[in-house]
Every structure is written in structure tokens, then in C-alpha cells.
Write an enzyme that holds these catalytic residues in place. Structure first.
Site, PDB file in Angstrom:
ATOM      1  N   SER A  61       0.809  -1.219   0.000  1.00 48.21           N
ATOM      2  CA  SER A  61       0.000   0.000   0.000  1.00 48.21           C
ATOM      3  C   SER A  61       0.840   1.266   0.000  1.00 48.21           C
ATOM      4  O   SER A  61       0.427   2.309  -0.513  1.00 48.21           O
ATOM      5  CB  SER A  61      -0.931  -0.007   1.214  1.00 48.21           C
ATOM      6  OG  SER A  61      -1.836  -1.079   1.098  1.00 48.21           O
ATOM      7  N   PHE A  62       2.034   1.172   0.591  1.00 53.83           N
ATOM      8  CA  PHE A  62       2.916   2.338   0.646  1.00 53.83           C
ATOM      9  C   PHE A  62       3.232   2.862  -0.755  1.00 53.83           C
ATOM     10  O   PHE A  62       3.406   4.066  -0.956  1.00 53.83           O
ATOM     11  CB  PHE A  62       4.217   1.945   1.361  1.00 53.83           C
ATOM     12  CG  PHE A  62       5.135   3.085   1.668  1.00 53.83           C
ATOM     13  CD1 PHE A  62       4.973   3.835   2.823  1.00 53.83           C
ATOM     14  CD2 PHE A  62       6.183   3.404   0.810  1.00 53.83           C
ATOM     15  CE1 PHE A  62       5.828   4.890   3.107  1.00 53.83           C
ATOM     16  CE2 PHE A  62       7.040   4.449   1.086  1.00 53.83           C
ATOM     17  CZ  PHE A  62       6.868   5.197   2.238  1.00 53.83           C
ATOM     18  N   ALA A  85      -4.730  -3.486   1.548  1.00 58.94           N
ATOM     19  CA  ALA A  85      -5.180  -3.974   2.860  1.00 58.94           C
ATOM     20  C   ALA A  85      -4.025  -3.834   3.839  1.00 58.94           C
ATOM     21  O   ALA A  85      -2.994  -4.482   3.672  1.00 58.94           O
ATOM     22  CB  ALA A  85      -5.621  -5.430   2.758  1.00 58.94           C
ATOM     23  N   ILE A  87      -3.082  -4.345   7.695  1.00 57.88           N
ATOM     24  CA  ILE A  87      -3.633  -5.059   8.854  1.00 57.88           C
ATOM     25  C   ILE A  87      -2.738  -4.816  10.058  1.00 57.88           C
ATOM     26  O   ILE A  87      -1.535  -5.120  10.020  1.00 57.88           O
ATOM     27  CB  ILE A  87      -3.758  -6.562   8.522  1.00 57.88           C
ATOM     28  CG1 ILE A  87      -4.699  -6.726   7.312  1.00 57.88           C
ATOM     29  CG2 ILE A  87      -4.264  -7.334   9.733  1.00 57.88           C
ATOM     30  CD1 ILE A  87      -4.806  -8.129   6.778  1.00 57.88           C
ATOM     31  N   HIS A  93       4.631  -1.055  11.835  1.00 58.23           N
ATOM     32  CA  HIS A  93       4.538   0.276  11.231  1.00 58.23           C
ATOM     33  C   HIS A  93       3.205   0.502  10.517  1.00 58.23           C
ATOM     34  O   HIS A  93       3.104   1.232   9.545  1.00 58.23           O
ATOM     35  CB  HIS A  93       5.755   0.593  10.350  1.00 58.23           C
ATOM     36  CG  HIS A  93       5.948  -0.320   9.180  1.00 58.23           C
ATOM     37  ND1 HIS A  93       6.341  -1.626   9.279  1.00 58.23           N
ATOM     38  CD2 HIS A  93       5.817  -0.089   7.851  1.00 58.23           C
ATOM     39  CE1 HIS A  93       6.450  -2.160   8.069  1.00 58.23           C
ATOM     40  NE2 HIS A  93       6.124  -1.253   7.192  1.00 58.23           N
ATOM     41  N   ARG A 132     -14.575  -7.944   4.913  1.00 57.76           N
ATOM     42  CA  ARG A 132     -14.882  -6.794   4.053  1.00 57.76           C
ATOM     43  C   ARG A 132     -14.511  -7.053   2.595  1.00 57.76           C
ATOM     44  O   ARG A 132     -14.737  -6.204   1.740  1.00 57.76           O
ATOM     45  CB  ARG A 132     -14.136  -5.554   4.562  1.00 57.76           C
ATOM     46  CG  ARG A 132     -14.655  -5.052   5.910  1.00 57.76           C
ATOM     47  CD  ARG A 132     -13.609  -4.213   6.626  1.00 57.76           C
ATOM     48  NE  ARG A 132     -14.073  -3.651   7.898  1.00 57.76           N
ATOM     49  CZ  ARG A 132     -14.230  -4.347   9.024  1.00 57.76           C
ATOM     50  NH1 ARG A 132     -14.014  -5.654   9.048  1.00 57.76           N
ATOM     51  NH2 ARG A 132     -14.623  -3.747  10.135  1.00 57.76           N
TER      52      ARG A 132
HETATM   53  N1  INI Z   1       1.677  -3.204   2.952  1.00 57.84           N
HETATM   54  C1  INI Z   1       0.341  -3.408   2.895  1.00 57.84           C
HETATM   55  O1  INI Z   1      -0.288  -3.111   1.855  1.00 57.84           O
HETATM   56  N2  INI Z   1      -0.324  -3.900   3.978  1.00 57.84           N
HETATM   57  C2  INI Z   1       0.330  -4.240   5.125  1.00 57.84           C
HETATM   58  O2  INI Z   1      -0.356  -4.697   6.088  1.00 57.84           O
HETATM   59  C3  INI Z   1       1.731  -4.061   5.200  1.00 57.84           C
HETATM   60  N3  INI Z   1       2.468  -4.456   6.374  1.00 57.84           N
HETATM   61  O3  INI Z   1       1.917  -5.201   7.183  1.00 57.84           O
HETATM   62  O4  INI Z   1       3.617  -4.084   6.544  1.00 57.84           O
HETATM   63  C4  INI Z   1       2.391  -3.521   4.072  1.00 57.84           C
HETATM   64  N4  INI Z   1       3.729  -3.321   4.110  1.00 57.84           N
HETATM   65  C5  INI Z   1       4.520  -3.130   2.912  1.00 57.84           C
HETATM   66  C6  INI Z   1       4.576  -1.662   2.511  1.00 57.84           C
HETATM   67  O5  INI Z   1       3.344  -1.231   1.982  1.00 57.84           O
HETATM   68  C7  INI Z   1       5.645  -1.456   1.420  1.00 57.84           C
HETATM   69  O6  INI Z   1       5.344  -2.241   0.304  1.00 57.84           O
HETATM   70  C8  INI Z   1       7.063  -1.827   1.903  1.00 57.84           C
HETATM   71  O7  INI Z   1       7.384  -1.169   3.110  1.00 57.84           O
HETATM   72  C9  INI Z   1       8.118  -1.417   0.821  1.00 57.84           C
HETATM   73  O8  INI Z   1       8.118  -0.007   0.614  1.00 57.84           O
END
Ligand code: INI
Length: 159
Positions: A61-62, A85, A87, A93, A132
């Protein structure tokens, strides 16, 4: 007085981009299928050869805002849908990822003038996320509907 509202009937001409995160793809793939089901039932070609729908997969998601920005700024789409998603139980983080993706998506929408639908689930547990994404209801379907509404509303406002 003019009342502006999105319509759901003229969706067949809408060009849509979807950005979907692979992280937790047990959930996000279900959101995507719900979203595609909604778009397809409203007349959008969701076939593999579709000229009005593109999908971009990102690691998590980041990364959603960067790719949403690229797609929204391309001028090829009237609306962008983001699906992810995050969670809480899975990550220390959680708050960082949620803050980045939510603020990022809002900024992309404002900066480009293209509506970007925030379809990122933020839940405490995988069970809540799955509920969901199809076990109870599929919010992917709602995100598709909101995309059609916003695409149509923005078109109405432009006239
Ligand atoms: N990315 C998600 O989409 N959901 C998560 O719950 C999650 N967790 O749990 O860490 C998550 N982490 C990855 C993040 O989005 C990046 O892809 C990663 O940090 C690389 O930049």
C-alpha cells in the site's frame, strides 16, 4: 439552483485505472474481483483486451500513491481506484503505512484533479479484512460504484 450528482448509467464510456497492492493479496485480489464485477455490470469492458480499463500491481500500500499519481497525471483515465489492505496485527509500522497511503491518495486526487477512490482497508485483523473482501460483503464492489459516481460527477462539473 443546480444540483450536481454522479450518474451510474453512462459508465460504459468511462476510462478507469486500478492500482492494487500485492501485500495481503488474499484480501486485495478479492477486492479487485469485486471491483471488476461492479464495473463490468455497469457496462465497462473488463476483458483482458479492454481499452478502457488498466490495472497496475504494486508491492504494498505504501507504493500506491506514486503509481496512482503517474496514472492520474497521464490524462488517460477519468478515475483511479486504489485497492490495498493494511492489517494492524501484521506490522509494527501500521500507522506509518496507513498515514502515507491515505494522505498520498488524497494529495494525488487534489493535485491532478482526477478522482482517486480510497479502497485501502485498514483493519486490526485478517479476519476483519476478509469479512470486508467477500466473506460478508465485498467493499471492492462499493469502490467500483464510487469510481463510477465520481467519474460521472466530475464530468458533470466540467460542463
Ligand atoms: N503493505 C500493505 O499493503 N499492507 C500491510 O499490512 C503491510 N504491512 O503489514 O507491513 C504492508 N507493508 C509493505 C509496505 O506497503 C511497502 O510495500 C514496503 O514497506 C516497501 O516499501
Amino acid at each position: 439552483m443546480t444540483v450536481f450528482e454522479g450518474q451510474f448509467s453512462g459508465a460504459s464510456s468511462l476510462h478507469v485505472a486500478i492500482v492494487v497492492a500485492r501485500f495481503n493479496d488474499l484480501v486485495t485480489a478479492k477486492l479487485l474481483s469485486g471491483c471488476l464485477d461492479c464495473l463490468g455490470r455497469h457496462g465497462i469492458d473488463t476483458s483482458a483486451s479492454s481499452a478502457q480499463l488498466d490495472t497496475a500491481w504494486v508491492p504494498g500500500s505504501f507504493e500506491i500513491p506514486l503509481v496512482a499519481q503517474k496514472l492520474a497525471a497521464s490524462g488517460r483515465y477519468q478515475v483511479v481506484v486504489t485497492l490495498g489492505a493494511v492489517i494492524r496485527g501484521d506490522t509494527p509500522h501500521f500507522d506509518v503505512v496507513v498515514a502515507e497511503v491515505s494522505k498520498g491518495v488524497a494529495a494525488v486526487s487534489r493535485d491532478t484533479g482526477v478522482p482517486v477512490i480510497f479502497g485501502v482497508l485498514t483493519t486490526d485483523t485478517m479476519q476483519q479484512a476478509l469479512e470486508r473482501a467477500g466473506i460478508k460483503s465485498n467493499l471492492g464492489w462499493s469502490y467500483g460504484l464510487q469510481a463510477i459516481e465520481m467519474g460521472s460527477l466530475m464530468a458533470a462539473l466540467a460542463n
